[in-house]
Design an enzyme around this catalytic site. Structure first.
Site, short mmCIF file in Angstrom:
data_model
loop_
_atom_site.label_atom_id
_atom_site.label_comp_id
_atom_site.label_asym_id
_atom_site.label_seq_id
_atom_site.Cartn_x
_atom_site.Cartn_y
_atom_site.Cartn_z
CB SER A 52 39.65 11.60 73.72
OG SER A 52 39.91 11.72 75.11
CG HIS B 185 40.01 6.89 76.09
ND1 HIS B 185 38.81 7.54 76.19
CD2 HIS B 185 40.89 7.79 75.58
CE1 HIS B 185 38.94 8.77 75.74
NE2 HIS B 185 40.20 8.95 75.36
#
Length: 311
Positions: free
Chosen positions: A86, A195
């Site tokens: 991430s 996400h």
């Protein structure tokens, strides 16, 4: 290729994480540049109060990752590859010379503000432990709707999955998952639904900002955790960095690929050891260590030993 630096994502933060970094010249330089670029005291990012904001969390992870990696490179030489989960992709890109540190600071601040503005409350992420993807996905499909959005977000390990979405929808999936055999469902310390397609719009806006930022060919092998493969084209990396907030994390695939390409030592940047544990689980014959839990001189010895083994 044998040495990989890994950079964790949001959810691993802890109060005092920047104050815990070693008081060394390179660390201070990284901190000072952050203060200059951000126009405020970077050390204030790691208080318990500040870390309630995704902006402080993501910036603190960037600063900690770059500072630790630069200090370790100074002491022990560079790794062969980098990978970030991430927001961890940003310090990975800095260490691989894809982005300047100053540009990464500005982009990460913009990234976090866009994410917070899109979902100021009522959403987040939940880890589902002990259930495989094939069993979890039908439960997600059973609950998901426009009014009750929930998605599979992270594939960290075969039975360590993370969902993202509205709180009520995640709670329902967690309940169903535990009835199907999951041994735990734990909220992740993230206040936005990362996400998944819920962040498509802010990701597209960040991509516009990224278009004005110089991006270089990586000097190290650069693994994308969104794609589970190595990237080398600057434009492709830039697009991946901008859009990774809305793309599922394929950390397990990334770990498998790194091992297949020769990685035998993974060193996780601060503040925690989540990626270290995942690496040890996936490949117990390799060595995974966390910089936060290991002396710098010990890390240098491990890296030197790994280079000798490779010769």
């Amino acid at each position: 290729m044998s040495i990989l630096f890994t950079f964790p994502g949001q959810g691993t933060q802890r109060a005092g994480m920047l104050h815990a970094l070693p008081q060394k010249a390179l660390v201070r330089e990284v901190m000072d540049e952050a203060c200059e670029v951000l126009g405020r005291d970077a050390l204030a990012l790691d208080s318990a109060e500040a870390l309630r904001s995704s902006v402080a969390v993501q910036l603190a992870l960037l600063v900690a990752g770059v500072a630790t990696a630069r200090d370790l490179i100074h002491e022990a030489g560079p790794p062969d590859a980098v990978a970030g989960l991430s927001v961890g992709a940003y310090p990975a890109a800095v260490v691989a010379s894809v982005l300047s540190y100053a540009d990464a600071l500005r982009l990460v601040e913009r990234r976090a503000r866009l994410m917070e503005a899109a979902y100021p409350g009522g959403y987040g992420m939940t880890a589902i432990l002990g259930l495989e993807r094939a069993a979890l996905e039908p439960l997600i499909a059973q609950v998901h709707s426009d009014a009750s959005p929930v998605y599979l977000a992270n594939i960290n390990a075969p039975t360590q999955l993370v969902i993202a979405g509205a709180h009520a929808a995640m709670a329902r999936v967690a309940e169903l998952a535990q009835k199907r055999g999951a041994y735990a469902a734990k909220p992740v310390a993230i206040s936005v639904p990362s996400h998944c397609p819920l962040l498509d719009a802010p990701a597209a806006e960040l991509a516009l900002a990224m278009a004005d930022v110089p991006v270089a060919v990586p000097r190290l092998r650069y693994f994308s955790a969104s794609l589970g493969r190595a990237l080398s084209a600057p434009a492709r990396i830039a697009d991946d960095l901008a859009r990774n907030m809305a793309l599922p994390v394929k950390w397990h695939d990334t770990t498998v690929l790194a091992h297949e390409q020769g990685v035998r030592l993974s060193v996780e940047m601060p503040p925690g050891s989540v990626l270290t544990k995942l690496g040890a689980l996936a490949f117990p014959e390799a060595l995974s260590v966390a910089a936060a839990d290991t002396r710098a001189d010990t890390l240098a010895v491990l890296m030197a030993r790994e280079r000798q083994r490779e010769q």
